[in-house]
Design an enzyme around this catalytic site. Structure first.
Site, PDB file in Angstrom:
ATOM      1  N   HIS A  95       0.845  -1.202   0.000  1.00  6.62           N
ATOM      2  CA  HIS A  95       0.000   0.000   0.000  1.00  6.62           C
ATOM      3  C   HIS A  95       0.874   1.242   0.000  1.00  6.62           C
ATOM      4  O   HIS A  95       1.929   1.292   0.629  1.00  6.62           O
ATOM      5  CB  HIS A  95      -0.996  -0.029   1.164  1.00  6.62           C
ATOM      6  CG  HIS A  95      -0.453   0.291   2.525  1.00  6.62           C
ATOM      7  ND1 HIS A  95      -0.318   1.590   2.991  1.00  6.62           N
ATOM      8  CD2 HIS A  95      -0.044  -0.511   3.536  1.00  6.62           C
ATOM      9  CE1 HIS A  95       0.149   1.562   4.221  1.00  6.62           C
ATOM     10  NE2 HIS A  95       0.333   0.304   4.581  1.00  6.62           N
ATOM     11  N   ASP A 155       4.305  -5.295   4.010  1.00  6.92           N
ATOM     12  CA  ASP A 155       3.934  -4.210   4.922  1.00  6.92           C
ATOM     13  C   ASP A 155       4.962  -4.147   6.052  1.00  6.92           C
ATOM     14  O   ASP A 155       5.893  -4.952   6.116  1.00  6.92           O
ATOM     15  CB  ASP A 155       2.527  -4.415   5.481  1.00  6.92           C
ATOM     16  CG  ASP A 155       1.810  -3.105   5.814  1.00  6.92           C
ATOM     17  OD1 ASP A 155       2.496  -2.118   6.158  1.00  6.92           O
ATOM     18  OD2 ASP A 155       0.567  -3.076   5.738  1.00  6.92           O
ATOM     19  N   HIS A 178       3.672   4.536  13.083  1.00  8.93           N
ATOM     20  CA  HIS A 178       2.624   5.561  13.044  1.00  8.93           C
ATOM     21  C   HIS A 178       3.054   6.843  13.754  1.00  8.93           C
ATOM     22  O   HIS A 178       2.251   7.527  14.386  1.00  8.93           O
ATOM     23  CB  HIS A 178       1.298   5.030  13.606  1.00  8.93           C
ATOM     24  CG  HIS A 178       0.508   4.264  12.598  1.00  8.93           C
ATOM     25  ND1 HIS A 178      -0.871   4.252  12.571  1.00  8.93           N
ATOM     26  CD2 HIS A 178       0.895   3.496  11.550  1.00  8.93           C
ATOM     27  CE1 HIS A 178      -1.295   3.494  11.559  1.00  8.93           C
ATOM     28  NE2 HIS A 178      -0.231   3.029  10.936  1.00  8.93           N
ATOM     29  N   GLU A 196      -5.217   1.728   2.375  1.00  7.27           N
ATOM     30  CA  GLU A 196      -5.040   0.654   3.361  1.00  7.27           C
ATOM     31  C   GLU A 196      -5.280   1.153   4.768  1.00  7.27           C
ATOM     32  O   GLU A 196      -5.865   0.447   5.602  1.00  7.27           O
ATOM     33  CB  GLU A 196      -3.625   0.066   3.239  1.00  7.27           C
ATOM     34  CG  GLU A 196      -3.389  -1.198   4.070  1.00  7.27           C
ATOM     35  CD  GLU A 196      -2.874  -0.929   5.482  1.00  7.27           C
ATOM     36  OE1 GLU A 196      -2.779  -1.889   6.268  1.00  7.27           O
ATOM     37  OE2 GLU A 196      -2.574   0.242   5.809  1.00  7.27           O
TER      38      GLU A 196
END
Length: 341
Positions: free
Chosen positions: A64, A229, A317, A206
């Site tokens: 993604h 990923d 993140h 995603e």
């Protein structure tokens, strides 16, 4: 790492991935047999198996290309912007950040902060509060009238961060999942005689529900699927050893399961055997929570034999995500070895 730097610093929040498609096209157009964009915006590169292979199977490889970010959802009369998140954020990582608002008239710099009582006049109770995203605002340093002439509701907002090497690792924003976009590009440039018809799908959205891969898998209708990923890397503090998912620099992760999928055991065993044969360091990944496009591919149509390779990533993140180049190199070797048989 020049390409990974370009990918990391480019803007491509879920639903606005066009900048990433441009980079991919420039890198792979001379190395593939076909390159096309589907209705959702997934960018799919195809390399056909040699003609000597009769009735080759189709393998879909997914990475993604979207990143977590924001959209402007309100502009007040003083010129301050309010935002809505696209993807999962821990607001404790958002204090005092520089951001870029991507408007139709160009990029505009802004400052992201929570609307809280300043430290010098706050109470102890105020200092212990963790603000919600709805309390954050962006300051452009301009009067409201001028801001409203420049910015519209729906404009994309990204966190600003320079990609750089720090010691043995590299760090930047959205290495989840631009490091696997890098991996997909390098794979397409490297493989010569695949034993499959290879469909490298650079997918969208995603981070908001594994959406793009679902459409791409339905359209490609592959016999086999591999998702690429990131996964949670070693957390130096606060996480017990038995809860650590992976360690940076210890090799590519072969996924067993995550919160959305249990990988086909044949794929797990094949990857393990191949990595051992090629002397490629690897780790086995069990991620208790969180999902990946592996699930969307596996559940497509009547089901697809699907596995996944993951890159250990520290500070996931955040804008200081970290990966180890050795893990990327090992993942590339293992992926190419599998595709070329």
């Amino acid at each position: 790492m020049k390409l990974l730097k370009k990918l990391s610093e480019a803007a491509g929040v879920s639903g606005n991935e066009e900048n990433i498609r441009k980079i991919i096209k420039a890198e792979v157009k001379d190395h593939v047999d076909q390159l096309y964009e589907d209705a959702m915006g997934n960018y799919i590169a195809v390399i056909k198996a040699p003609k000597s292979i009769k009735n080759p199977k189709k393998i879909m490889i997914d990475a993604h290309m979207d990143e977590i970010g924001f959209y402007v959802n309100h502009i007040d009369d003083r010129g301050f912007l309010r935002i809505i998140n696209v993807g999962g954020f821990d607001t404790r990582n958002l204090f005092a950040r520089e951001v870029i608002i991507h408007t139709k008239k160009g990029e505009v710099n802004g400052l992201l902060n929570p609307g809280i009582v300043p430290l010098h006049i706050s109470s102890p109770e105020d200092g212990r509060k963790v603000p919600e995203l709805s309390e954050f605002y962006i300051d452009l340093g301009l009067p409201g009238k001028k801001v409203k002439q420049m910015v519209e509701v729906g404009d994309m907002v990204t966190l600003k961060q320079e990609f750089k090497q720090i010691g043995d690792i590299v760090s930047g924003k959205c290495l989840d999942n631009r490091c696997c976009v890098w991996l997909g590009i390098r794979m397409l440039q490297k493989i010569k005689k695949p034993k499959y018809d290879v469909y490298m799908a650079f997918t969208v959205q995603e981070e908001v529900g594994l959406r793009g891969a679902q459409a791409a898998a339905y359209g490609i209708n592959p016999d086999l699927g591999i998702a690429l990923d990131t996964t949670i890397g070693d957390a130096p503090f606060g996480v017990a050893d038995y809860k650590q998912v992976s360690k940076l620099g210890q090799g590519v992760c072969i996924k067993i399961l995550d919160g959305s999928v249990i990988c086909d055991r044949r794929f797990v065993d094949e990857f393990k055997a191949l990595a051992t044969k090629k002397k490629i360091p690897f780790q086995l990944e069990i991620l208790p929570r969180g999902g990946t496009n592996t699930a969307s591919i596996q559940k497509s149509r009547a089901g697809v034999k699907t596995g996944a390779l993951s890159i250990p990533t520290r500070n996931i993140h955040t804008v200081t995500e970290c990966v180890h180049p050795k893990d990327l190199d090992g993942a590339l070797k293992l992926l190419c070895a599998y595709i070329e048989g």
